[in-house]
Design a protein around this motif. Structure first.
Motif, PDB file in Angstrom:
ATOM      1  N   VAL A 139       0.829  -1.211   0.000  1.00  0.00           N
ATOM      2  CA  VAL A 139       0.000   0.000   0.000  1.00  0.00           C
ATOM      3  C   VAL A 139       0.865   1.263   0.000  1.00  0.00           C
ATOM      4  N   PRO A 140       1.055   1.876  -1.162  1.00  0.00           N
ATOM      5  CA  PRO A 140       1.716   3.192  -1.220  1.00  0.00           C
ATOM      6  C   PRO A 140       0.741   4.271  -0.746  1.00  0.00           C
ATOM      7  N   PRO A 141       1.235   5.456  -0.418  1.00  0.00           N
ATOM      8  CA  PRO A 141       0.317   6.528   0.011  1.00  0.00           C
ATOM      9  C   PRO A 141      -0.606   6.946  -1.131  1.00  0.00           C
ATOM     10  N   ALA A 142      -0.154   6.778  -2.365  1.00  0.00           N
ATOM     11  CA  ALA A 142      -0.949   7.005  -3.575  1.00  0.00           C
ATOM     12  C   ALA A 142      -0.043   6.629  -4.723  1.00  0.00           C
ATOM     13  N   LEU A 143      -0.614   6.460  -5.892  1.00  0.00           N
ATOM     14  CA  LEU A 143       0.241   6.136  -7.039  1.00  0.00           C
ATOM     15  C   LEU A 143       0.356   7.354  -7.951  1.00  0.00           C
ATOM     16  N   THR A 144       0.466   8.512  -7.327  1.00  0.00           N
ATOM     17  CA  THR A 144       0.480   9.740  -8.115  1.00  0.00           C
ATOM     18  C   THR A 144       1.893  10.272  -8.326  1.00  0.00           C
ATOM     19  N   SER A 145       2.912   9.517  -7.981  1.00  0.00           N
ATOM     20  CA  SER A 145       4.263   9.976  -8.288  1.00  0.00           C
ATOM     21  C   SER A 145       5.077   8.809  -8.833  1.00  0.00           C
ATOM     22  N   PRO A 146       6.032   9.098  -9.712  1.00  0.00           N
ATOM     23  CA  PRO A 146       6.833   8.030 -10.313  1.00  0.00           C
ATOM     24  C   PRO A 146       7.627   7.270  -9.262  1.00  0.00           C
ATOM     25  N   PHE A 147       7.903   7.938  -8.152  1.00  0.00           N
ATOM     26  CA  PHE A 147       8.660   7.297  -7.073  1.00  0.00           C
ATOM     27  C   PHE A 147       7.939   6.041  -6.589  1.00  0.00           C
ATOM     28  N   HIS A 148       6.663   6.228  -6.273  1.00  0.00           N
ATOM     29  CA  HIS A 148       5.896   5.088  -5.750  1.00  0.00           C
ATOM     30  C   HIS A 148       5.607   4.064  -6.838  1.00  0.00           C
ATOM     31  N   VAL A 173      -7.624  10.142 -15.896  1.00  0.00           N
ATOM     32  CA  VAL A 173      -7.039   9.809 -17.194  1.00  0.00           C
ATOM     33  C   VAL A 173      -5.601  10.321 -17.264  1.00  0.00           C
ATOM     34  N   ALA A 174      -5.396  11.562 -16.794  1.00  0.00           N
ATOM     35  CA  ALA A 174      -4.049  12.129 -16.822  1.00  0.00           C
ATOM     36  C   ALA A 174      -3.098  11.250 -16.004  1.00  0.00           C
ATOM     37  N   LEU A 175      -3.601  10.767 -14.894  1.00  0.00           N
ATOM     38  CA  LEU A 175      -2.767   9.943 -14.004  1.00  0.00           C
ATOM     39  C   LEU A 175      -2.453   8.595 -14.646  1.00  0.00           C
ATOM     40  N   VAL A 176      -3.478   8.001 -15.234  1.00  0.00           N
ATOM     41  CA  VAL A 176      -3.269   6.689 -15.857  1.00  0.00           C
ATOM     42  C   VAL A 176      -2.287   6.797 -17.023  1.00  0.00           C
ATOM     43  N   TRP A 177      -2.465   7.844 -17.835  1.00  0.00           N
ATOM     44  CA  TRP A 177      -1.596   7.980 -19.002  1.00  0.00           C
ATOM     45  C   TRP A 177      -0.149   8.281 -18.641  1.00  0.00           C
ATOM     46  N   THR A 178       0.041   8.987 -17.526  1.00  0.00           N
ATOM     47  CA  THR A 178       1.417   9.356 -17.166  1.00  0.00           C
ATOM     48  C   THR A 178       1.993   8.443 -16.103  1.00  0.00           C
ATOM     49  N   ARG A 179       1.177   7.641 -15.500  1.00  0.00           N
ATOM     50  CA  ARG A 179       1.565   6.787 -14.380  1.00  0.00           C
ATOM     51  C   ARG A 179       2.205   7.618 -13.280  1.00  0.00           C
ATOM     52  N   GLN A 198      -2.797  -1.692  -3.697  1.00  0.00           N
ATOM     53  CA  GLN A 198      -3.942  -0.783  -3.615  1.00  0.00           C
ATOM     54  C   GLN A 198      -3.462   0.520  -2.997  1.00  0.00           C
ATOM     55  N   ALA A 199      -4.000   1.640  -3.491  1.00  0.00           N
ATOM     56  CA  ALA A 199      -3.589   2.922  -2.941  1.00  0.00           C
ATOM     57  C   ALA A 199      -4.746   3.898  -2.976  1.00  0.00           C
ATOM     58  N   PRO A 200      -4.755   4.842  -2.032  1.00  0.00           N
ATOM     59  CA  PRO A 200      -5.756   5.910  -2.096  1.00  0.00           C
ATOM     60  C   PRO A 200      -5.550   6.754  -3.338  1.00  0.00           C
ATOM     61  N   ALA A 201      -6.564   7.542  -3.692  1.00  0.00           N
ATOM     62  CA  ALA A 201      -6.466   8.363  -4.910  1.00  0.00           C
ATOM     63  C   ALA A 201      -5.477   9.516  -4.737  1.00  0.00           C
ATOM     64  N   SER A 202      -5.360  10.031  -3.526  1.00  0.00           N
ATOM     65  CA  SER A 202      -4.398  11.111  -3.342  1.00  0.00           C
ATOM     66  C   SER A 202      -3.627  10.934  -2.045  1.00  0.00           C
ATOM     67  N   GLU A 203      -2.420  11.491  -2.023  1.00  0.00           N
ATOM     68  CA  GLU A 203      -1.518  11.241  -0.898  1.00  0.00           C
ATOM     69  C   GLU A 203      -2.035  11.781   0.427  1.00  0.00           C
ATOM     70  N   GLY A 204      -2.822  12.837   0.344  1.00  0.00           N
ATOM     71  CA  GLY A 204      -3.271  13.465   1.585  1.00  0.00           C
ATOM     72  C   GLY A 204      -4.425  12.734   2.259  1.00  0.00           C
ATOM     73  N   ASP A 205      -4.961  11.738   1.572  1.00  0.00           N
ATOM     74  CA  ASP A 205      -6.175  11.121   2.103  1.00  0.00           C
ATOM     75  C   ASP A 205      -5.843   9.998   3.083  1.00  0.00           C
ATOM     76  N   PHE A 206      -5.531  10.384   4.310  1.00  0.00           N
ATOM     77  CA  PHE A 206      -5.095   9.409   5.325  1.00  0.00           C
ATOM     78  C   PHE A 206      -6.198   8.425   5.675  1.00  0.00           C
ATOM     79  N   GLN A 207      -7.407   8.943   5.649  1.00  0.00           N
ATOM     80  CA  GLN A 207      -8.530   8.073   6.014  1.00  0.00           C
ATOM     81  C   GLN A 207      -8.679   6.948   4.981  1.00  0.00           C
ATOM     82  N   ALA A 208      -8.578   7.325   3.707  1.00  0.00           N
ATOM     83  CA  ALA A 208      -8.672   6.311   2.655  1.00  0.00           C
ATOM     84  C   ALA A 208      -7.518   5.330   2.770  1.00  0.00           C
ATOM     85  N   PHE A 209      -6.374   5.819   3.238  1.00  0.00           N
ATOM     86  CA  PHE A 209      -5.210   4.951   3.407  1.00  0.00           C
ATOM     87  C   PHE A 209      -5.523   3.834   4.407  1.00  0.00           C
TER      88      PHE A 209
END
Lengths: 355, 505, 363
Positions: free
Chosen positions: A35-44, C156-162, A65-76
């Motif tokens: 479980v990463p904090p979110a998958l919104t960065s290439p790092f994770h 979509v932006a997130l999926v396309w850019t990962r 599985q990951a929350p949609a955004s890093e700040g969402d601790f509750q979803a985490f």
């Protein structure tokens, strides 16, 4: 009706195929969670890729599985609890809202499922919690090493010796957290240790964002047109600063330097093209591999260190290829916890005794 | 010695800015009596009842209720004293239960919590008293309009009302429900509760009331036992004034037929309506509120969809699906609610005037400001629109002037058929006459006019022909020379074609 | 029955009308000037033409987004998808230019930037139009529809850019779009100590867009309909205004402008990333409202929005110039937004207890 039947058939087929696949592996396939904090960065994303690659080699099923955004601790917390509910034999989490993650750890403890923390070596204060292993790099130490290299860069520009050189550094902070504090504290300590005459002329939050890094750096250059180094708590902010300086007519690696932490692919590419100065490479891919290896050790009944320190290296255009090839990677070792205490992670005396 | 009445209102006078709404009005109600209060729109019935129930304050006069002089500052005070009003628009909260609605504002509590058991029990008792088989836990929204009204009566009983005012209680009820309501009214009467009954349906007044009071132009005309009156006499009492001055009708020569509506039907609101209209003709459309007049003109204008029927313009069938279609075919509609449907209040006179013709005022992609100004100025001059300049925001203008701006907007489209829905509502007398004169001018220019109005004098004064509608059906046509208020009211209420009316399913 | 028409006792005098109108129209401008002067006094670093140049740069992208938002808010709607559109359009353009969606540095193996930009902007307009279709066709509240699209576009932006930014190399066209126009200051050089004023091209683009929007709102049928719709949708419909088509166009414009902004942000950062539009929705709505456009629609204008954008940007930058601790920034910006709007409401005399001398007493 006919459609329903055919759908059921397809579903059953799909199920039997996947069951067949899993059972096709020798022994019982392990099912583990990540479980990463979110998958919104290439790092994770890179860390997940590393873990996935290793899990595939072992024939395990890795559930990410990951929350949609890093700040969402509750979803985490919810995500972790859901994974536990679906049945995993071990789970590794990257908590960033430290206190809120306690609930998740407790849930794993109650079920007796080993829980690991990755990219995170700050133990929870609640002694009753059991975390099998904290796996990550030393942010303070890494930032300190980056600072040491920064001192060399400045000295190279001024022509003075590293110890005597003067210069101006501007720091782009992430959103206030243990991460930004450790990365800033370590960097400043590194400057003081290696080039005490270099001055930090400003610190402002750029919220981990490239856009904000650019905006803040534009203004900073108005106040101090002769800034030598932009240091970002993350690469993205430093890249933004580099773009801002270039727009004002400055030339990177001549007039100024941009350094940061993370070592993601976009940064490494810029580094290769001479558009960036240095980054702290922590090789998230191999960190992910380490997580799975540690789980394997736990399953095998081996003793694993409470704190498992992964390496970090200052990546420059000179050692970039070696870094990409994994040649700079060193085996993780038992280490010290990183505390939010404005002190080095690894006590001074330890460094001295080991060197 | 006759016992003193339950309610006695004496010398009641009420003045609104520019209007004397009530002048020295007397009104009294005995216990256990149903007293019908009748009069035309604007006669002062509602004002009188609002003064009684504490919504308005009287300027002069005295109210004696249960032997004491009273002065209600708020409806709540009147309610506590025992006077409850059941309004035409029910003041209920749809998703709360019957119990909750009955006890709204007077909830029973035990400690900090609501005492549901007691409230439900009392609600059940009240409903039983009205012979209503309703679970008090039912949300109001799940009940029919009739039952909702009964709940309102139950609420009145809960407040121990000695006097219940019913304002147009039957406007939304089916025949069955009206019968039920009357049964309850008779029972309340037997229990000694007094009722004031306001209705446009004169036949109902005859059926249920003991006495009738007629108001006209804010004055008390007569109070008599119901059985001493007949329908004709009542109507004469309700109207009866000389209208020739007020309505400067100048007949225009009739031209060819421009509009023909055949079998227009829309749900339960409009049923098989057919009529025609000639150039230069003014067709008055009369009927009670809710009879379907506004629905009819909206349907013709394409504002609401129709289920079946067809519309022919100049003898050619046309499809009208939207106001744009209607405008393209030369139809214009001045809506009944000027502020909510006719004007963009925040825009100025020019922008409102040209709103419907902007397409024609566009050169390339730009609006032709000079042409726009010229057209607007023409209308300001020709219609004597009282505005400092074209840039005046219309919300700052008087009602009559606003109505002229709306009319200018439609005249700018050069319509063949101009529909007025309540053309003079909320406009002072002087401005009314100006609007009528403009209507004359338009008719002479060959524009065909449909005029929907609730004011019978206006219908009689300005129409060449009158079409009467009741419950979505055309109940009769009257030529100007044959039309009388009595006939129109008869067509609109009791109905000659189908006495007793039809049940609304 | 007793509708009382409020006749003005006498027509309002032109002079007071003029003054109050001037106040209303220039209120935000005065606030902006005040902030400018304050910062000029407090921060020496601010007193250079370059800081003006930076202010223009920072105002450009969000300004274009806010221009679209102005249209939408004038009709009484709201577009919550703009920040996602900024990110999405940037990602689309970056992927097309780079010719790959692999995170990487400075790639330009795909389309020429001008084509990629046209595609991204076109997609923006089209997606906005789809939102308009849904809002009008299914009669769903714009708040819900645009909120949904915000998620979709970000996803979509997130999926396309990962999760990674797509780095691109700038070609001539992109270089032009992100360049500066240099204006020689000539004799002024001795006063300001710099020989050139550099005007960022994105700001020029923004100003051109504002001028076009102004003309559209002021001098075209469509602009008039925009106001009419916000002022009274029912009346507009009954006056023959094609309300649905106008609304669809409005959301298409908002999407288009957000996409243009997204391309500019991408060009400037040389990276299409899903974070590119962060916070832009909130800032754009705040700018529109600070600029005097009513959230209920029908009243307002485009230049006020530009002033609103500049106010927000100057506050943000001022805090950096003055070295205000980072964490306090949010507080100041929030307070400025609330105060600016509160001032506006008070100025228009909509707050009863703040109007003096006209207290009505209950009878």
């Amino acid at each position: 009706m006919a459609r329903k039947v055919s759908l059921a058939v397809v579903l059953m087929l799909a199920l039997s195929i996947s069951v067949g696949f899993v059972q096709g592996q020798e022994g019982t396939p392990r099912r583990v969670g990540f479980v990463p904090p979110a998958l919104t960065s290439p790092f994770h994303v890179a860390m997940v890729e590393g873990a996935q690659a290793r899990a595939d080699e072992l024939g395990w099923e890795l559930v990410v599985q990951a929350p949609a955004s890093e700040g969402d601790f509750q979803a985490f917390v919810t995500t972790v609890e859901q994974l536990l509910e679906t049945g995993v034999e071990a789970i590794s989490i990257n908590p960033i809202g430290t206190d809120s993650a306690i609930t998740a750890v407790r849930a794993a403890n109650e079920r007796g499922i080993p829980i690991l923390a990755h990219n995170f070596i700050t133990p929870f204060e609640d002694e009753a919690l059991e975390v099998a292993s904290y796996i990550g790099y030393d942010q303070w130490g890494g930032a300190e090493a980056l600072a040491a290299y920064t001192c060399e860069l400045i000295a190279g520009k001024t022509g003075m010796s590293v110890e005597e050189t003067t210069g101006k550094v501007y720091i782009l902070l992430g959103i206030e957290s243990i991460f930004s504090r450790r990365r800033t504290g370590g960097f400043i300590a590194g400057l003081e240790k290696n080039c005490p005459n270099v001055e930090v002329v400003g610190q402002q939050s750029a919220e981990w964002l490239r856009t904000r890094g650019q905006e803040v750096a534009s203004v900073a250059l108005q106040q101090n047109p002769d800034i030598d180094v932009f240091y970002g708590n993350s690469d993205e902010m430093a890249i933004g600063a580099a773009l801002a300086a270039e727009q004002l007519g400055l030339v990177i690696n001549e007039d100024f330097f941009a350094v940061g932490i993370d070592g993601n692919q976009p940064t490494l590419d810029l580094l290769a093209q001479g558009k960036f100065s240095a980054t702290l490479g922590v090789d998230p891919f191999r960190m992910g591999v380490t997580v799975i290896d540690t789980m394997a050790a736990i399953f095998a009944g081996e003793e694993v260190p409470q704190i498992l320190l992964t390496p970090s290296v200052v990546v420059t255009p000179d050692n970039l290829e070696a870094y990409l090839a994994g040649e700079l990677w060193t085996e993780p070792v038992a280490g010290f916890p990183e505390l939010d205490n404005d002190m080095p992670t690894v006590p001074e005396e330890e460094i001295e005794s080991s060197s | 010695m006759k016992p003193s009445p339950l309610l006695k209102m004496q010398h009641i006078t009420k003045r609104f800015p520019g209007v004397l709404a009530l002048s020295d009005v007397h009104f009294d109600v005995e216990s256990g009596e149903v007293h019908a209060l009748l009069g035309e729109n604007g006669a002062g019935k509602s004002t009188l009842m609002k003064i009684l129930s504490g919504v308005y304050q009287r300027d002069a006069g005295e109210i004696i209720f249960k032997g004491r002089s009273v002065d209600f500052a708020t409806p709540r005070q009147a309610q506590l004293a025992g006077i409850t009003t059941i309004y035409q628009e029910l003041n209920q909260i749809p998703y709360l239960s019957v119990t909750e609605n009955i006890f709204l504002g007077s909830e029973i509590e035990r400690g900090a919590f609501l005492d549901w058991r007691t409230m439900h029990r009392q609600a059940r008792e009240l409903l039983a008293r009205l012979h209503l088989d309703i679970d008090p836990r039912t949300p109001i929204a799940d009940l029919g309009v009739g039952q909702q009204q009964m709940v309102e009566v139950a609420k009145a009983l809960h407040h121990k009302a000695d006097l219940i005012i019913m304002d147009e209680p039957t406007s939304a009820l089916s025949i069955r429900e009206i019968d039920d309501l009357f049964a309850i009214i008779r029972q309340l009467k037997a229990d000694g509760v007094a009722l004031i009954y306001i209705s446009h349906h004169l036949d109902e007044a005859f059926e249920i009331s003991d006495r009738i009071t007629v108001l006209r132009d804010g004055r008390h005309i007569v109070t008599v036992p119901t059985d001493t009156l007949d329908m004709e006499r009542l109507i004469t009492l309700m109207v009866g004034r000389d209208l020739s001055e007020q309505f400067p009708k100048e007949p225009a020569p009739l031209g060819a037929e421009v509009l023909r509506v055949e079998h227009l039907t829309q749900g339960k609101r409009l049923k098989d309506i057919s009529f025609n209209l000639h150039a230069g003709e003014v067709l008055g459309v009369a009927g009670l509120i809710g009879a379907g007049r506004t629905e009819l003109v909206r349907a013709i204008f394409g504002a609401d969809p129709i289920d079946s029927g067809r519309i022919l313009i100049d003898g050619v069938p046309v499809t009208i699906r939207s106001p744009q279609d209607a405008i393209r075919h030369g139809i214009a509609l001045l809506t009944e609610d000027r502020k909510r449907q006719g004007l963009i209040l925040g825009m100025n006179v020019r922008e409102n005037t040209t709103l419907s013709i902007l397409g024609g005022l566009t050169q390339g992609i730009f609006t032709d400001r000079r042409k726009e100004s010229a057209i607007t100025q023409d209308f300001i001059d020709s219609m004597a629109i009282k505005t400092p300049d074209q840039d005046q925001i219309v919300s700052n203008l008087s009602g009559g002037t606003q109505q002229k701006v709306v009319l200018a907007k439609w005249m700018a489209t050069q319509p063949k058929i101009l529909i007025f829905d309540e053309p003079t509502r909320g406009i002072d007398v002087g401005a009314k006459v100006e609007i009528y004169k403009l209507m004359n001018t338009l008719a002479k220019q060959g524009v065909a006019i449909i005029m929907v109005s609730s004011e019978l004098p206006e219908i009689l004064g300005m129409s060449d022909r009158v079409m009467v509608i009741r419950e979505g059906r055309v109940t009769g046509f009257l030529n100007r020379e044959d039309a009388t208020q009595e006939k129109i009211i008869t067509y609109a209420t009791a109905g000659l074609d189908s006495p007793g009316g039809e049940p609304i399913p | 029955m007793t509708e009382t028409t409020l006749l003005p006792a006498s027509p309002p005098r032109r002079s007071t009308n003029f003054i109050s109108r001037l106040l209303r129209d220039t209120g935000p401008l005065i606030v902006l000037l005040g902030l400018f002067i304050l910062l000029w006094i407090l921060s020496p670093a601010f007193r250079s033409p370059t800081s003006l140049s930076i202010l223009m740069m920072e105002a450009a992208a969000i300004g274009i987004v806010a221009a679209g938002q102005t249209f939408v808010i004038l009709t009484g709607g709201i577009d919550l998808s703009v920040e996602a559109m900024v990110s999405f359009a940037g990602v689309v353009a970056a992927i097309l230019i780079a010719g790959t969606n692999q995170a990487g540095g400075q790639i330009a193996e795909g389309l020429p930037s001008i084509l990629a930009i046209l595609a991204a902007v076109g997609a923006g307009g089209l997606i906005g139009m789809v939102q308009g279709f849904i809002i009008t066709g299914l009669k769903i509240n714009p708040f819900i529809v645009t909120l949904g699209f915000r998620s979709i576009l970000l996803g979509v932006a997130l999926v396309w850019t990962r999760g990674a930014g797509i780095n691109i190399a700038k070609d001539d066209f992109l270089n032009f779009v992100t360049s500066f126009i240099r204006i020689d200051l000539g004799a002024l050089e001795s006063i300001v100590g710099i020989s050139q004023l550099r005007i960022p091209m994105p700001f020029v683009i923004a100003v051109v867009i504002y001028a076009v929007v102004w003309v559209v709102l002021r001098h075209t049928k469509f602009g008039r309909y925009t106001y009419a719709l916000g002022g009274n949708e029912t009346a507009a419909r009954l006056s023959g205004v094609n309300v649905d088509r106008t609304k669809i166009m409005i959301y298409a414009i908002s999407g288009l402008l957000a996409a243009i902004s997204g391309v500019l942000v991408m060009g400037r950062l040389q990276s299409g990333a899903y974070q590119n539009g962060t916070n832009m929705t909130l800032i754009s709505v705040a700018a529109v409202v600070i600029g005097g456009t009513a959230l209920s629609g029908g009243i307002g204008g485009i230049w006020g929005t530009l002033v609103g954008v500049l106010i927000i940007r100057i506050v943000e930058q001022g805090l950096v110039y003055l070295n205000v601790p980072s964490n306090a920034k949010e507080i100041v910006i929030g307070a400025i937004i609330v105060m600016a709007v509160a001032l506006d409401v008070v100025r228009r005399g909509e707050v009863k207890w703040l109007r003096f001398g006209r207290r009505s007493s209950p009878t």
